[in-house]
Design an enzyme around this catalytic site. Structure first.
Site, short mmCIF file in Angstrom:
data_model
loop_
_atom_site.label_atom_id
_atom_site.label_comp_id
_atom_site.label_asym_id
_atom_site.label_seq_id
_atom_site.Cartn_x
_atom_site.Cartn_y
_atom_site.Cartn_z
N THR A 13 0.94 -1.33 0.20
CA THR A 13 -0.04 0.04 0.05
C THR A 13 0.76 1.34 -0.06
O THR A 13 0.13 2.29 -0.08
CB THR A 13 -1.10 0.03 1.27
N GLY A 14 2.29 1.29 0.07
CA GLY A 14 3.07 2.34 0.15
C GLY A 14 3.57 2.98 -1.12
O GLY A 14 2.79 2.54 -2.28
N ALA A 15 4.30 3.96 -1.00
CA ALA A 15 4.68 4.72 -2.45
C ALA A 15 5.34 3.66 -3.18
O ALA A 15 5.23 3.78 -4.43
CB ALA A 15 5.39 6.12 -1.67
N ARG A 41 -3.35 -2.44 9.62
CA ARG A 41 -4.29 -1.09 9.23
C ARG A 41 -4.88 -1.54 7.87
O ARG A 41 -6.09 -0.91 7.47
CB ARG A 41 -3.23 0.21 9.46
N ARG A 101 21.88 -3.98 3.08
CA ARG A 101 22.64 -3.72 2.05
C ARG A 101 24.24 -3.85 2.10
O ARG A 101 24.83 -4.56 1.24
CB ARG A 101 22.42 -2.33 1.59
N CYS A 130 17.98 4.73 -3.57
CA CYS A 130 17.54 5.16 -5.05
C CYS A 130 18.44 6.36 -5.45
O CYS A 130 18.76 6.47 -6.93
CB CYS A 130 16.04 6.26 -4.63
N LYS A 224 24.99 6.10 2.74
CA LYS A 224 24.48 5.18 1.79
C LYS A 224 25.14 5.34 0.63
O LYS A 224 25.53 4.38 -0.03
CB LYS A 224 22.91 5.16 1.81
N ARG A 246 16.80 17.51 0.41
CA ARG A 246 15.32 17.30 0.01
C ARG A 246 14.57 18.64 -0.64
O ARG A 246 14.75 19.59 0.13
CB ARG A 246 14.46 16.62 0.82
N HIS A 253 14.25 12.13 -8.77
CA HIS A 253 15.45 12.76 -7.99
C HIS A 253 16.33 13.34 -9.08
O HIS A 253 16.71 12.60 -10.11
CB HIS A 253 16.26 11.69 -7.34
N ASN A 326 12.66 8.36 -8.91
CA ASN A 326 13.12 7.70 -7.62
C ASN A 326 12.15 6.29 -7.38
O ASN A 326 12.70 5.51 -6.58
CB ASN A 326 13.23 8.53 -6.70
P1 NAP Z 1 5.31 4.25 2.83
O1 NAP Z 1 4.49 4.99 1.74
O2 NAP Z 1 5.00 4.76 4.30
O3 NAP Z 1 4.63 2.93 2.94
C1 NAP Z 1 5.15 1.91 3.93
C2 NAP Z 1 4.47 0.49 3.54
O4 NAP Z 1 4.86 -0.28 4.83
C3 NAP Z 1 2.91 0.44 3.55
O5 NAP Z 1 2.39 -0.34 2.63
C4 NAP Z 1 2.60 -0.09 4.96
O6 NAP Z 1 1.43 -0.47 5.04
C5 NAP Z 1 3.63 -0.91 5.17
N1 NAP Z 1 3.95 -1.34 6.41
C6 NAP Z 1 4.37 -0.41 7.65
N2 NAP Z 1 4.30 -0.97 8.77
C7 NAP Z 1 4.23 -2.34 8.61
C8 NAP Z 1 3.92 -3.43 9.33
N3 NAP Z 1 4.18 -3.38 10.77
N4 NAP Z 1 3.77 -4.81 8.69
C9 NAP Z 1 3.58 -4.93 7.45
N5 NAP Z 1 3.83 -3.76 6.51
C10 NAP Z 1 3.73 -2.56 7.21
O7 NAP Z 1 6.78 4.05 2.48
P2 NAP Z 1 7.60 3.77 1.19
O8 NAP Z 1 8.20 5.01 0.75
O9 NAP Z 1 6.84 2.97 0.25
O10 NAP Z 1 9.05 3.10 1.42
C11 NAP Z 1 8.81 1.69 2.18
C12 NAP Z 1 10.33 1.23 2.58
O11 NAP Z 1 10.98 1.07 1.18
C13 NAP Z 1 11.08 2.28 3.46
O12 NAP Z 1 10.74 2.47 4.56
C14 NAP Z 1 12.50 1.99 2.97
O13 NAP Z 1 13.18 1.02 3.60
C15 NAP Z 1 12.21 1.46 1.45
N6 NAP Z 1 12.52 2.57 0.31
C16 NAP Z 1 13.71 2.28 -0.42
C17 NAP Z 1 13.91 3.12 -1.31
C18 NAP Z 1 15.11 2.85 -2.20
O14 NAP Z 1 15.90 3.95 -2.21
N7 NAP Z 1 15.66 1.79 -2.67
C19 NAP Z 1 13.15 4.25 -1.52
C20 NAP Z 1 12.06 4.63 -0.89
C21 NAP Z 1 11.76 3.50 0.16
P3 NAP Z 1 -0.07 -0.02 5.83
O15 NAP Z 1 -0.38 0.92 4.58
O16 NAP Z 1 -0.49 -1.19 6.36
O17 NAP Z 1 0.72 1.01 6.81
C1 3JM Z 2 14.42 5.33 2.01
O1 3JM Z 2 13.53 1.59 8.06
C2 3JM Z 2 13.10 2.63 7.88
O2 3JM Z 2 12.37 3.18 8.62
C3 3JM Z 2 13.07 3.00 6.36
C4 3JM Z 2 14.04 4.22 6.14
C5 3JM Z 2 14.24 4.47 4.64
C6 3JM Z 2 15.23 3.84 3.95
C7 3JM Z 2 16.01 2.81 4.29
O3 3JM Z 2 16.87 3.05 5.33
O4 3JM Z 2 15.71 1.51 4.42
C8 3JM Z 2 13.27 5.38 4.26
C9 3JM Z 2 13.54 5.80 2.83
C10 3JM Z 2 15.34 4.45 2.49
C11 3JM Z 2 16.46 3.52 1.69
O5 3JM Z 2 16.26 3.34 0.58
O6 3JM Z 2 17.57 3.61 2.18
#
Ligand code: NAP
Ligand code: 3JM
Length: 351
Positions: A13-15, A41, A101, A130, A224, A246, A253, A326
């Site tokens: 459901t996330g971004a 949720r 990583r 990213c 990172k 940011r 990005h 990104n």
């Molecule tokens: P986001 O929009 O806040 O979405 C978070 C997702 O995680 C939602 O689907 C949420 O579900 C789920 N979640 C949160 N708590 C959970 C739990 N206890 N059990 C199961 N699911 C849970 O965040 P996002 O931007 O998509 O990013 C998510 C993660 O991806 C980040 O924390 C980061 O580690 C990683 N990320 C990586 C990159 C990259 O550069 N490769 C970029 C951005 C993010 P609900 O809807 O139920 O709350």
């Molecule tokens: C991008 O664990 C967390 O709360 C996620 C923090 C986060 C990260 C990460 O460190 O995994 C948010 C957005 C990243 C990332 O890609 O490094």
């Protein structure tokens, strides 16, 4: 090969997760099933996949029974706890968080750069940050041709990299500010980092903090970029410094990248390399005002490179502007591309 994969999306459901679903709709991977997982949720909510309404389920260890491939993007804590549960049940994990990583047992992969590292996987493959990914796609062809001695990068990062709630924060603050609310009454709650003590407005602002502060007053996001570059390019000697900022852009990005090559080269040679480099689109025609722009990158899988210039003082020094979506190459597309590459290399299984 006739295998069809059962795929789980953790954080659906996330971004990032919603973009994972879009990338799976377009993938060449043969899919038998797509399972959407999130927190309690969101359990019961439905999301569309190829015209079908799929019900989101609560993530539990048993969610991975029968799953072949699990794409994680629900934060480091969730990956720490649940990625081993997925592997234990026979799934290959592609993890988008920073949690695994730098683990020497875990390949950190940008397919255009180091897909051979996939041979070493033991069930978990990490997707880089990213900002690192798009920089690697742009610089690897130059590194192969002329070597890389040093990188100095400044990023201009979109708010979608901080999640769905941060995007809402930018929207709310922008509307509120345009409606006359003074900057000191915008009540920011997330940015620059949800995990830090203070919060500042992102609307009409530029925040030189992504993630929390760490060693030598660099932020984790900056560390990172440094550490991941060394691991992906398999060269600890490349000098890397990063400043991560940011800006109030929803997606895409942008990066100002300065490099020093080891061997003599020139702008024409670099342009010729990037013109045919995998995953790169060269957009560099100053006379016609052609250069990469964040807005134009949205929805595209490629990394866009332009503004390539020689440094005026340093021999073998070059500047460029590197842009990518990104949420796609920086996250969802790179993950699905890793899965497609694993399939092509017959590695989409746990030994
Ligand atoms: P986001 O929009 O806040 O979405 C978070 C997702 O995680 C939602 O689907 C949420 O579900 C789920 N979640 C949160 N708590 C959970 C739990 N206890 N059990 C199961 N699911 C849970 O965040 P996002 O931007 O998509 O990013 C998510 C993660 O991806 C980040 O924390 C980061 O580690 C990683 N990320 C990586 C990159 C990259 O550069 N490769 C970029 C951005 C993010 P609900 O809807 O139920 O709350
Ligand atoms: C991008 O664990 C967390 O709360 C996620 C923090 C986060 C990260 C990460 O460190 O995994 C948010 C957005 C990243 C990332 O890609 O490094």
């Amino acid at each position: 090969m006739s295998t069809q994969y059962r795929v789980a999306v953790v954080g659906a459901t996330g971004a990032v997760g919603t973009k994972m679903i879009e990338m799976l709709e377009q993938t060449s991977l043969p899919l038998a099933e797509v399972k959407l997982l999130a927190s309690k949720r969101s359990a019961g909510k439905t999301l569309n996949f190829n015209g079908q309404e799929l019900v989101v389920e609560e993530l539990v260890p048993e969610s991975f029974e029968g799953i072949d491939l699990a794409l994680f993007s629900a934060g480091g804590g969730i990956s720490k706890k649940f990625a081993p549960e997925a592997v234990k049940r026979g799934a290959v994990v592609v993890d988008n968080t920073s949690y695994f990583r730098m683990d020497p047992e875990v390949p950190l992969v940008v397919p255009e750069v180091n897909k051979e590292a996939l041979h070493q996987h033991k069930g978990i493959i990490a997707n880089p940050n990213c900002s690192t990914i798009q920089m690697m796609v742009a610089l690897e062809p130059i590194r192969q041709a002329a070597g890389l001695d040093r990188i100095i990068v400044s990023t201009y990062q979109a708010v979608s990299g901080a999640g769905a709630q941060a995007m809402e924060e930018l929207k709310r603050e922008t509307l509120s500010y345009l409606d006359g609310t003074p900057a000191n009454e915008l009540n920011p709650e997330i940015l620059p980092s949800g995990g830090d003590k203070k919060h500042y407005p992102i609307s009409f602002n530029a925040l030189p903090q992504i993630d929390v502060f760490a060693e030598d007053d660099y932020t984790y996001e900056e560390w990172k970029m440094i550490n991941e570059t060394h691991k992906i390019m398999d060269d600890q000697a490349i000098k890397v410094a990063a400043t991560c900022v940011r800006i109030p852009v929803f997606s895409g990005h942008s990066e100002s990248v300065y490099i020093e090559t080891k061997e003599k080269t020139d702008v024409a040679a670099i342009k010729a390399l990037l013109e045919k480099a995998p995953g790169v689109v060269l957009e560099d025609d100053p006379s016609n005002q052609i250069y990469p722009q964040a807005l134009n990158s949205i929805g595209k899988k490629e990394t866009f490179v332009g503004r390539i210039r020689r440094d005026l003082d340093v021999e073998n020094g070059f500047h460029m502007w590197v842009v990518s979506d990104n949420l796609l190459k920086g996250a969802a597309w790179n993950s699905v591309q890793i899965a497609e590459t694993l399939h092509e290399m017959d590695l989409l299984r746990v030994e």
